[in-house]
Design a protein around this motif. Sequence first.
Motif, PDB file in Angstrom:
ATOM      1  N   ALA A  54      -8.884   4.666   9.110  1.00  0.00           N
ATOM      2  CA  ALA A  54      -7.849   4.188  10.018  1.00  0.00           C
ATOM      3  C   ALA A  54      -7.496   2.725   9.811  1.00  0.00           C
ATOM      4  O   ALA A  54      -6.630   2.190  10.509  1.00  0.00           O
ATOM      5  N   GLY A  55      -8.161   2.067   8.874  1.00  0.00           N
ATOM      6  CA  GLY A  55      -7.860   0.669   8.597  1.00  0.00           C
ATOM      7  C   GLY A  55      -8.440  -0.292   9.607  1.00  0.00           C
ATOM      8  O   GLY A  55      -8.015  -1.445   9.700  1.00  0.00           O
ATOM      9  N   LEU A  56      -9.427   0.150  10.381  1.00  0.00           N
ATOM     10  CA  LEU A  56     -10.049  -0.700  11.386  1.00  0.00           C
ATOM     11  C   LEU A  56     -11.207  -1.513  10.824  1.00  0.00           C
ATOM     12  O   LEU A  56     -11.650  -2.480  11.431  1.00  0.00           O
ATOM     13  N   GLN A  57     -11.718  -1.101   9.676  1.00  0.00           N
ATOM     14  CA  GLN A  57     -12.671  -1.916   8.917  1.00  0.00           C
ATOM     15  C   GLN A  57     -12.496  -1.574   7.448  1.00  0.00           C
ATOM     16  O   GLN A  57     -11.886  -0.560   7.102  1.00  0.00           O
ATOM     17  N   SER A  58     -12.990  -2.425   6.591  1.00  0.00           N
ATOM     18  CA  SER A  58     -12.768  -2.237   5.155  1.00  0.00           C
ATOM     19  C   SER A  58     -13.943  -1.522   4.494  1.00  0.00           C
ATOM     20  O   SER A  58     -15.080  -1.586   4.963  1.00  0.00           O
ATOM     21  N   ALA A  59     -13.644  -0.830   3.409  1.00  0.00           N
ATOM     22  CA  ALA A  59     -14.682  -0.199   2.599  1.00  0.00           C
ATOM     23  C   ALA A  59     -15.284  -1.228   1.652  1.00  0.00           C
ATOM     24  O   ALA A  59     -14.648  -2.216   1.298  1.00  0.00           O
ATOM     25  N   SER A  60     -16.527  -0.997   1.248  1.00  0.00           N
ATOM     26  CA  SER A  60     -17.140  -1.857   0.239  1.00  0.00           C
ATOM     27  C   SER A  60     -16.524  -1.588  -1.125  1.00  0.00           C
ATOM     28  O   SER A  60     -16.359  -2.489  -1.948  1.00  0.00           O
ATOM     29  N   SER A  61     -16.183  -0.324  -1.371  1.00  0.00           N
ATOM     30  CA  SER A  61     -15.459   0.052  -2.583  1.00  0.00           C
ATOM     31  C   SER A  61     -14.827   1.417  -2.358  1.00  0.00           C
ATOM     32  O   SER A  61     -15.146   2.117  -1.398  1.00  0.00           O
ATOM     33  N   GLY A  62     -13.917   1.779  -3.256  1.00  0.00           N
ATOM     34  CA  GLY A  62     -13.197   3.038  -3.101  1.00  0.00           C
ATOM     35  C   GLY A  62     -11.763   2.789  -2.675  1.00  0.00           C
ATOM     36  O   GLY A  62     -11.331   1.644  -2.516  1.00  0.00           O
ATOM     37  N   GLU A  68       0.864   7.752  -1.089  1.00  0.00           N
ATOM     38  CA  GLU A  68       0.826   7.119  -2.412  1.00  0.00           C
ATOM     39  C   GLU A  68       0.714   5.597  -2.363  1.00  0.00           C
ATOM     40  O   GLU A  68       0.864   4.925  -3.379  1.00  0.00           O
ATOM     41  N   LYS A  69       0.436   5.052  -1.189  1.00  0.00           N
ATOM     42  CA  LYS A  69       0.195   3.607  -1.062  1.00  0.00           C
ATOM     43  C   LYS A  69      -1.300   3.382  -0.842  1.00  0.00           C
ATOM     44  O   LYS A  69      -1.916   4.039   0.003  1.00  0.00           O
ATOM     45  N   ASN A  70      -1.865   2.442  -1.587  1.00  0.00           N
ATOM     46  CA  ASN A  70      -3.290   2.164  -1.525  1.00  0.00           C
ATOM     47  C   ASN A  70      -3.561   1.108  -0.456  1.00  0.00           C
ATOM     48  O   ASN A  70      -3.277  -0.081  -0.659  1.00  0.00           O
ATOM     49  N   LEU A  71      -4.117   1.520   0.673  1.00  0.00           N
ATOM     50  CA  LEU A  71      -4.379   0.586   1.766  1.00  0.00           C
ATOM     51  C   LEU A  71      -5.417  -0.462   1.387  1.00  0.00           C
ATOM     52  O   LEU A  71      -5.384  -1.586   1.894  1.00  0.00           O
ATOM     53  N   THR A  72      -6.336  -0.099   0.498  1.00  0.00           N
ATOM     54  CA  THR A  72      -7.400  -1.039   0.134  1.00  0.00           C
ATOM     55  C   THR A  72      -6.871  -2.199  -0.706  1.00  0.00           C
ATOM     56  O   THR A  72      -7.566  -3.207  -0.861  1.00  0.00           O
ATOM     57  N   ALA A  73      -5.668  -2.064  -1.233  1.00  0.00           N
ATOM     58  CA  ALA A  73      -5.057  -3.154  -2.012  1.00  0.00           C
ATOM     59  C   ALA A  73      -4.136  -4.021  -1.155  1.00  0.00           C
ATOM     60  O   ALA A  73      -3.561  -4.987  -1.649  1.00  0.00           O
ATOM     61  N   MET A  74      -4.011  -3.694   0.129  1.00  0.00           N
ATOM     62  CA  MET A  74      -3.104  -4.417   1.016  1.00  0.00           C
ATOM     63  C   MET A  74      -3.815  -5.540   1.755  1.00  0.00           C
ATOM     64  O   MET A  74      -5.040  -5.508   1.936  1.00  0.00           O
ATOM     65  N   ASN A  75      -3.036  -6.506   2.234  1.00  0.00           N
ATOM     66  CA  ASN A  75      -3.618  -7.553   3.068  1.00  0.00           C
ATOM     67  C   ASN A  75      -3.677  -7.085   4.523  1.00  0.00           C
ATOM     68  O   ASN A  75      -3.152  -6.013   4.870  1.00  0.00           O
ATOM     69  N   ALA A  76      -4.280  -7.889   5.383  1.00  0.00           N
ATOM     70  CA  ALA A  76      -4.524  -7.489   6.768  1.00  0.00           C
ATOM     71  C   ALA A  76      -3.224  -7.203   7.519  1.00  0.00           C
ATOM     72  O   ALA A  76      -3.159  -6.253   8.318  1.00  0.00           O
ATOM     73  N   GLU A  77      -2.198  -7.994   7.286  1.00  0.00           N
ATOM     74  CA  GLU A  77      -0.921  -7.801   7.993  1.00  0.00           C
ATOM     75  C   GLU A  77      -0.228  -6.515   7.551  1.00  0.00           C
ATOM     76  O   GLU A  77       0.332  -5.783   8.375  1.00  0.00           O
ATOM     77  N   ILE A  79      -1.720  -3.809   6.451  1.00  0.00           N
ATOM     78  CA  ILE A  79      -2.485  -2.708   7.041  1.00  0.00           C
ATOM     79  C   ILE A  79      -2.168  -2.580   8.521  1.00  0.00           C
ATOM     80  O   ILE A  79      -2.011  -1.475   9.060  1.00  0.00           O
ATOM     81  N   ARG A  80      -2.044  -3.719   9.212  1.00  0.00           N
ATOM     82  CA  ARG A  80      -1.729  -3.694  10.645  1.00  0.00           C
ATOM     83  C   ARG A  80      -0.383  -3.012  10.886  1.00  0.00           C
ATOM     84  O   ARG A  80      -0.224  -2.234  11.833  1.00  0.00           O
ATOM     85  N   GLN A  81       0.593  -3.296  10.028  1.00  0.00           N
ATOM     86  CA  GLN A  81       1.918  -2.696  10.189  1.00  0.00           C
ATOM     87  C   GLN A  81       1.866  -1.177  10.007  1.00  0.00           C
ATOM     88  O   GLN A  81       2.534  -0.433  10.742  1.00  0.00           O
ATOM     89  N   ILE A  82       1.088  -0.716   9.051  1.00  0.00           N
ATOM     90  CA  ILE A  82       0.949   0.731   8.851  1.00  0.00           C
ATOM     91  C   ILE A  82       0.232   1.369  10.027  1.00  0.00           C
ATOM     92  O   ILE A  82       0.630   2.430  10.520  1.00  0.00           O
ATOM     93  N   ARG A  83      -0.836   0.728  10.500  1.00  0.00           N
ATOM     94  CA  ARG A  83      -1.547   1.247  11.678  1.00  0.00           C
ATOM     95  C   ARG A  83      -0.595   1.384  12.863  1.00  0.00           C
ATOM     96  O   ARG A  83      -0.611   2.388  13.576  1.00  0.00           O
ATOM     97  N   ALA A  84       0.225   0.361  13.076  1.00  0.00           N
ATOM     98  CA  ALA A  84       1.099   0.339  14.241  1.00  0.00           C
ATOM     99  C   ALA A  84       2.213   1.374  14.159  1.00  0.00           C
ATOM    100  O   ALA A  84       2.642   1.920  15.178  1.00  0.00           O
ATOM    101  N   SER A  85       2.678   1.659  12.953  1.00  0.00           N
ATOM    102  CA  SER A  85       3.845   2.529  12.813  1.00  0.00           C
ATOM    103  C   SER A  85       3.522   3.962  12.397  1.00  0.00           C
ATOM    104  O   SER A  85       4.251   4.893  12.755  1.00  0.00           O
ATOM    105  N   GLN A  86       2.402   4.143  11.665  1.00  0.00           N
ATOM    106  CA  GLN A  86       2.139   5.454  11.070  1.00  0.00           C
ATOM    107  C   GLN A  86       0.868   6.140  11.582  1.00  0.00           C
ATOM    108  O   GLN A  86       0.703   7.335  11.361  1.00  0.00           O
TER     109      GLN A  86
END
Length: 220
Positions: A54-62, A68-77, A79-86
Amino acid sequence: MALFTIEDVYKTFQNGDVQEEILKGVSLTLHAGEMTALVGASGSGKSTLLTIAAGLQSASSGNIIFEEKNLTAMNAEQIRQIRASQFGFVFQFAHLVPFLTVAEQLTLMLNVAAKHEQKQQIDRILSLIGMEHRKNMYPASLSGGEKQRVAIARAIIHQPKILFADEPTASLDSTRSKEVMELLQSITKELNIATLIVTHDEEMLTYVDRTVKMVDGVIQ
């Protein structure tokens, strides 16, 4: 094609001088219109996996892939936008604002400019959850099951594509639990969303499409 993919995710925590590995290469796919239950003993890693997905904490790897968008490559803002909208979230307790009516709880989540569009969306969701007759009531006047229904409505009012539910029936009796699971089941199908639910209650598994068991940080 999967709507959401958890790909080879690891999570470690530092506990004093020791590194504890909570997730050990977990992979999982979620599909639109499908409700997946994540089960396992306390400490198995299921809630950690849900919060990472859910993007509430980060993975150590993976990787966490959404449309098709990689959340782990995104910055905090980002990720926040995706959480809020999707993404939508339902927790063990409803956490409703005590001084807002049922309809006002939902208005908080809407970014629609036109008031008539807000009203139409609120009325549609309240009808979907069978709470239209309670729209002007305050939380103090609602039962535990009704409060959780409003919490679910609040989670889907902005039309997310993924719904994350962490022990949504844990604070309810068996009758109310079944009502909430039936609601989650119908919402998943009717709105064609992917629902990931963490639960310890095996009786609730009859309502899901797929059950995934976690043991010691891995999926069996």
